[in-house]
Design a protein around this motif. Structure first.
Motif, PDB file in Angstrom:
ATOM      1  N   LYS A 141       0.914  -1.727   0.013  1.00  0.00           N
ATOM      2  CA  LYS A 141       0.256   0.100  -0.310  1.00  0.00           C
ATOM      3  C   LYS A 141       0.770   1.150  -0.360  1.00  0.00           C
ATOM      4  O   LYS A 141      -0.173   2.118  -0.159  1.00  0.00           O
ATOM      5  N   LYS A 142       1.841   1.075   0.221  1.00  0.00           N
ATOM      6  CA  LYS A 142       2.733   2.431   0.672  1.00  0.00           C
ATOM      7  C   LYS A 142       4.734   1.644   0.206  1.00  0.00           C
ATOM      8  O   LYS A 142       4.399   0.715   0.011  1.00  0.00           O
ATOM      9  N   ASP A 178       5.527  -7.043   5.259  1.00  0.00           N
ATOM     10  CA  ASP A 178       5.147  -7.713   4.197  1.00  0.00           C
ATOM     11  C   ASP A 178       4.871  -6.710   3.577  1.00  0.00           C
ATOM     12  O   ASP A 178       4.299  -7.093   2.170  1.00  0.00           O
ATOM     13  N   TYR A 179       5.884  -5.997   2.812  1.00  0.00           N
ATOM     14  CA  TYR A 179       5.979  -5.109   2.048  1.00  0.00           C
ATOM     15  C   TYR A 179       7.185  -5.946   1.018  1.00  0.00           C
ATOM     16  O   TYR A 179       7.687  -7.214   1.850  1.00  0.00           O
ATOM     17  N   VAL A 183      15.930  -1.485  -1.462  1.00  0.00           N
ATOM     18  CA  VAL A 183      16.192  -2.913  -1.188  1.00  0.00           C
ATOM     19  C   VAL A 183      14.197  -3.052  -1.884  1.00  0.00           C
ATOM     20  O   VAL A 183      13.405  -2.810  -1.179  1.00  0.00           O
ATOM     21  N   ALA A 184      14.687  -4.218  -2.533  1.00  0.00           N
ATOM     22  CA  ALA A 184      13.283  -4.654  -2.804  1.00  0.00           C
ATOM     23  C   ALA A 184      13.472  -6.189  -3.362  1.00  0.00           C
ATOM     24  O   ALA A 184      14.472  -6.817  -3.105  1.00  0.00           O
ATOM     25  N   VAL A 185      12.201  -7.048  -2.513  1.00  0.00           N
ATOM     26  CA  VAL A 185      12.372  -9.276  -2.972  1.00  0.00           C
ATOM     27  C   VAL A 185      11.047  -9.299  -2.862  1.00  0.00           C
ATOM     28  O   VAL A 185      10.318  -8.681  -3.469  1.00  0.00           O
ATOM     29  N   GLY A 186      11.356 -10.422  -3.749  1.00  0.00           N
ATOM     30  CA  GLY A 186      10.404 -11.353  -4.159  1.00  0.00           C
ATOM     31  C   GLY A 186      10.397 -13.315  -4.445  1.00  0.00           C
ATOM     32  O   GLY A 186      11.648 -13.202  -3.538  1.00  0.00           O
ATOM     33  N   SER A 187       9.377 -13.197  -5.472  1.00  0.00           N
ATOM     34  CA  SER A 187       9.587 -14.745  -5.643  1.00  0.00           C
ATOM     35  C   SER A 187      11.056 -15.407  -6.257  1.00  0.00           C
ATOM     36  O   SER A 187      10.425 -16.148  -6.381  1.00  0.00           O
ATOM     37  N   SER A 188      11.389 -14.528  -7.151  1.00  0.00           N
ATOM     38  CA  SER A 188      11.469 -14.606  -7.833  1.00  0.00           C
ATOM     39  C   SER A 188      12.682 -13.680  -8.288  1.00  0.00           C
ATOM     40  O   SER A 188      12.564 -11.954  -7.800  1.00  0.00           O
ATOM     41  N   ILE A 219       2.174 -10.033  -3.686  1.00  0.00           N
ATOM     42  CA  ILE A 219       2.704  -8.590  -3.801  1.00  0.00           C
ATOM     43  C   ILE A 219       2.082  -7.903  -2.157  1.00  0.00           C
ATOM     44  O   ILE A 219       1.305  -8.368  -1.422  1.00  0.00           O
ATOM     45  N   GLY A 220       3.217  -7.845  -1.702  1.00  0.00           N
ATOM     46  CA  GLY A 220       2.795  -7.879  -0.020  1.00  0.00           C
ATOM     47  C   GLY A 220       1.561  -6.512   0.646  1.00  0.00           C
ATOM     48  O   GLY A 220       1.521  -5.210  -0.896  1.00  0.00           O
ATOM     49  N   LYS A 221       1.217  -6.763   1.658  1.00  0.00           N
ATOM     50  CA  LYS A 221      -0.108  -5.710   2.000  1.00  0.00           C
ATOM     51  C   LYS A 221       0.387  -4.573   2.883  1.00  0.00           C
ATOM     52  O   LYS A 221       1.321  -4.215   3.754  1.00  0.00           O
TER      53      LYS A 221
END
Length: 219
Positions: A123-124, A148-149, A160-165, A217-219
């Protein structure tokens, strides 16, 4: 070569990070984890992405011990490991010094829902307080503030960005830089209209089925 595909991905996306203007020189870092073995493939410290080879990518365990590779791992290995320990859904991490995101971080501003694409983070985009790069303090702060962002600003430092891949982590870094630029531009002209939480709830729900794979995507 152990974790050859992961090492190749770190090289490819490291070069893409520079070509996309998300960092300069040897700034920023990337990693991918193999959850089965608990092995992390992380970019090395101080090697330009243009000359980086898969064999230069360092393999470590979750305690930071080097398993394979002659180079020193990234100075930010600590927060990569802390993020992998904090959230089991994280498979890849991209850390950038992208100019508009860094501008927000240096102002001490979170990035609100000025554009629906902030949904790549949630959301931000929240802001973590400053700590010296490469320190255990920064690693602890990053793990604490990520929630959970899928993206987090580091005050006076970067994103910093995170992801499932690696694809999803990089997409988050790229889209949040776009949103940061929009926020900068709108703030320069006037007061931007921020999307309400209700709309962002709708956006995040639609993002779950956007594209060819679930985005997580996180909430």
């Amino acid at each position: 070569m152990e974790l050859e595909n992961e090492r190749k991905a770190v090289v490819r996306f490291g070069l893409k990070m520079v070509e996309s203007g998300l960092t300069t020189g040897t700034g920023g870092n990337l990693s991918i984890i193999d959850r089965k073995s608990g092995t992390v493939a992380v970019s090395p410290s101080g090697i330009e992405y243009a000359v980086l080879q898969p064999r230069d990518v360092v393999l470590t365990d979750m305690q930071g011990n080097v398993i394979d590779g002659e180079a020193r791992p990234s100075s930010e290995l600590g927060f990569h490991l802390s993020l992998y320990g904090q959230r089991k859904d994280i498979q890849a991490i991209v850390h950038t010094h992208s100019p508009y995101a860094v501008t927000m971080a240096c102002l001490g501003w979170e990035i609100p829902a000025v554009h629906y694409l902030v949904g790549f983070a949630g959301k931000k985009v929240p802001l973590a307080p400053y700590a010296t790069f490469g320190t255990p303090e920064l690693a602890q702060i990053v793990a604490e503030y990520i929630g959970d962002y899928n993206a987090l600003l580091l005050a006076n430092h970067g994103l910093v960005a995170v992801g499932s891949s690696m694809d999803t982590a990089f997409a988050a870094a790229e889209e949040i830089e776009f949103v940061a630029r929009i926020y900068y531009q709108t703030k320069s002209i006037g007061n931007p209209v921020i999307l309400p939480d209700e709309e962002m709830n709708t956006v995040l729900e639609k993002f779950k089925t956007y594209g060819q794979k679930k985005m997580g995507i996180g909430k």
